[in-house]
Design an enzyme around this catalytic site. Structure first.
Site, short mmCIF file in Angstrom:
data_model
loop_
_atom_site.label_atom_id
_atom_site.label_comp_id
_atom_site.label_asym_id
_atom_site.label_seq_id
_atom_site.Cartn_x
_atom_site.Cartn_y
_atom_site.Cartn_z
N ASP A 175 -27.77 -1.11 -8.93
CA ASP A 175 -26.88 -0.51 -9.95
C ASP A 175 -27.40 -1.66 -11.13
O ASP A 175 -26.44 -2.59 -11.22
CB ASP A 175 -25.53 -0.24 -9.81
CG ASP A 175 -24.81 0.75 -10.97
OD1 ASP A 175 -25.26 0.48 -12.22
OD2 ASP A 175 -23.97 1.30 -10.93
N LYS A 200 -23.81 3.58 -21.02
CA LYS A 200 -23.47 2.53 -21.42
C LYS A 200 -24.64 1.81 -22.42
O LYS A 200 -25.02 2.37 -23.31
CB LYS A 200 -23.27 1.83 -20.15
CG LYS A 200 -22.63 2.20 -19.21
CD LYS A 200 -20.87 2.39 -19.54
CE LYS A 200 -20.31 3.35 -18.54
NZ LYS A 200 -20.38 2.95 -17.09
C1 LIG Z 1 -19.93 3.66 -15.86
C2 LIG Z 1 -20.71 3.23 -14.73
C3 LIG Z 1 -21.10 4.20 -13.69
C4 LIG Z 1 -20.97 5.55 -13.71
O1 LIG Z 1 -21.48 6.14 -14.72
P1 LIG Z 1 -21.06 7.43 -15.60
O2 LIG Z 1 -22.25 7.75 -16.49
O3 LIG Z 1 -19.73 6.93 -16.34
O4 LIG Z 1 -21.03 8.57 -14.64
C5 LIG Z 1 -21.70 3.64 -12.56
N1 LIG Z 1 -22.13 2.23 -12.48
C6 LIG Z 1 -21.70 1.49 -13.58
C7 LIG Z 1 -21.94 -0.24 -13.39
C8 LIG Z 1 -20.98 1.96 -14.54
O5 LIG Z 1 -20.57 1.11 -15.51
#
Ligand SMILES: *Cc1c(COP(=O)(O)O)cnc(C)c1O
Length: 389
Positions: A175, A200
Site C-alpha cells: 500500500d 489521498k
Molecule cells: C485512506 C487509505 C486507504 C483506504 O482508501 P479509501 O479511498 O478511503 O477507501 C487505504 N490505505 C491507506 C494507507 C489509506 O490512507
C-alpha cells in the site's frame, strides 16, 4: 520519459486522427455503453463502461506509466481496490501475513470481512523482516505491507520482505498511498502489486474517493482485471477525470508537501509541549536510513503526541484555525486528526496501544500552504492546549 513529463502526457495524447478533436484536456466519457457496427466486434474498442471506459482507460494507462509498469486498474475507493485484489487472488483457507501497523480500514476488512470467508491474517512487526519470515506458513498466499504506515509512519524494507514472500510463492502487496510513485516505486523494489487510495495524494485535492492497483505480472493482472469487471467496483468517469487532472501536479505538490512537512517536523521537535515527533525525514526517526535508501522523499505526514495526554491533544485539535480537523489526508489543505477517536477508532484500545496509537497522538497531513502560516497555527493551538492562553 521523465516522471514530470509522464504525469501530464501519458495516457492522454491529443487525438489528431481525421475526426479526432485534438483535445489537450481529455473529455469525460459519461456514456454507459457504446454503439457498434457489427455484432462480433466493438467498433471503437469499448463495450460497456463497467468493463472499460475511455476516461478510465486514460487514467489506468497513466497509473501504469508512472511506475514503468504494464497495467493500471482504477477502483471506486482504496478499499474497493483492496477488496477486489483479495477476492481475485485468495480463496478460503488462504493466509495473509500483514504489517501490524496498517490503515484502520484495511484491518477492518481483514478481520471483519475476509475472516468470514475463511481467509486468516497474522500481523507481524514488519520493521524487522525476520519477524515476517517467522509468521509465514505453508498456506500464506499474500504478504501485505504498507510503508510508511498510517498513522505511525513506520517503514519496512520492501525488497527484503518481497524476497521472503517470493520464497514462499506468496504475492507481495505494498500500500503505497503515503509515498506515491513520486517518492517510492514498490515494483522496482520487487513487490508484485502497488496499491493506492487515490483519494489521498494521487488526486490530491480532497474532492474524489478512489483507488488503484498497478502491476506488471500478466497472470495476476488477468485475475484482478476479471474481478474489477465481475465485482464491479470501478472508478467513475468523472472521478477518473479528476484523478487524471490531479496527477498532473503530483510532483509539484509532493515536493511542497515534503518541504513543508520537514519544516513543521523540525519546529515540532524543538517545541516544548510536544513529544515523540515522527517523520521519516528526521534523523531521530528510527528508520531514517531505510527511508533514505528506499524513498526519494519523505512525504507530508507527521505524527506527534501532545504533552498532557488525551485532553490536551483534543484541545489542540479543536483550537486549530487554518488547519482543519478532519479525517482524510494528502490534499492541498492541511488537515489534522485524532487517530484514537477518528480514523483508528475501530481498532480495540488494547491493540491500538500495543502498536503505539496513544490517546495523545495527533496525525497531521501537511498541506501546500505557506509553511509559516501552518507553523503559526500549530503554535497557537499548542499554546492553548498547554493552557498558556
Ligand atoms: C485512506 C487509505 C486507504 C483506504 O482508501 P479509501 O479511498 O478511503 O477507501 C487505504 N490505505 C491507506 C494507507 C489509506 O490512507
Amino acid at each position: 520519459m521523465e516522471f514530470e513529463t509522464s504525469v501530464v502526457h501519458s495516457g492522454e495524447e491529443p487525438n489528431m486522427e481525421p475526426g479526432g478533436t485534438g483535445d489537450i484536456a481529455s473529455p469525460i466519457h459519461l456514456s454507459s455503453t457504446f454503439a457498434r457496427k457489427r455484432v462480433d466486434k466493438p467498433t471503437g474498442g469499448f463495450t460497456y463502461s463497467r468493463t472499460t471506459n475511455p476516461t478510465r482507460s486514460m487514467l489506468e494507462a497513466r497509473l501504469a506509466a508512472l511506475e514503468g509498469a504494464k497495467h493500471g486498474l482504477a477502483f471506486s475507493s482504496g478499499l474497493a481496490a483492496e477488496t477486489s485484489l483479495l477476492l481475485a487472488l485468495l480463496k478460503s483457507g488462504d493466509h495473509i501475513v500483514a504489517f501490524d501497523d496498517l490503515y484502520g480500514g484495511t484491518k477492518r476488512l481483514f478481520d471483519k470481512v475476509m475472516a468470514k470467508f475463511g481467509v486468516s491474517v497474522t500481523y507481524a512487526d514488519a520493521t524487522d523482516p525476520a519477524k515476517v519470515k517467522r509468521a509465514m506458513r505453508k498456506n500464506t498466499r499474500m504478504v501485505w505491507l504498507e510503508t510508511p504506515t498510517n498513522p505511525l509512519l513506520k517503514l519496512c524494507d520492501i525488497r527484503a520482505i518481497s524476497e521472503i514472500a517470493h520464497a514462499h510463492s506468496a504475492v507481495s502487496v505494498v500500500d503505497n498511498t503515503f509515498a506515491t510513485p513520486y517518492f517510492q516505486k514498490p515494483l522496482e523494489l520487487d513487490a508484485d502489486v502497488s496499491l493506492y487510495s487515490t483519494t489521498k495524494y494521487m488526486n490530491g485535492h480532497s474532492d474524489s474517493i478512489g483507488g488503484a492497483i498497478v502491476l506488471s505480472d500478466e497472470a495476476l493482472n488477468e485475475k484482478i482485471k476479471f474481478m474489477q469487471n465481475a465485482a464491479g467496483a470501478i472508478l467513475s468517469a468523472f472521478d477518473s477525470f479528476l484523478v487524471l487532472r490531479g496527477l498532473k501536479t503530483l510532483p509539484l505538490r509532493m515536493r511542497e508537501h515534503g518541504s513543508n512537512a520537514m519544516k513543521v517536523a523540525e519546529f515540532l521537535e524543538a517545541r516544548s509541549g510536544v513529544q515523540r515527533v515522527r517523520y521519516p525525514g528526521l534523523d531521530s526517526h528510527p528508520q531514517h536510513g531505510l527511508a533514505e535508501r528506499q524513498m526519494s522523499g519523505f512525504g507530508g505526514m507527521i505524527t506527534f503526541e501532545v504533552s498532557g495526554g488525551r485532553g490536551a491533544a483534543i484541545k489542540f485539535l479543536e483550537s486549530l484555525r487554518l488547519v482543519s480537523l478532519a479525517e482524510d489526508l494528502g490534499g492541498v489543505k492541511s488537515l489534522a486528526e485524532h487517530p484514537a477517536s477518528m480514523t483508528h477508532a475501530d481498532i480495540p484500545r488494547a491493540a491500538r496501544e500495543r502498536i503505539g496509537i496513544s490517546e495523545a497522538l495527533v496525525r497531521l497531513s501537511v498541506g501546500i500552504e505557506a509553511s509559516d502560516d501552518i507553523i503559526a497555527d500549530i503554535d497557537q493551538a499548542l499554546a492553548r492546549a498547554n493552557g498558556k492562553r
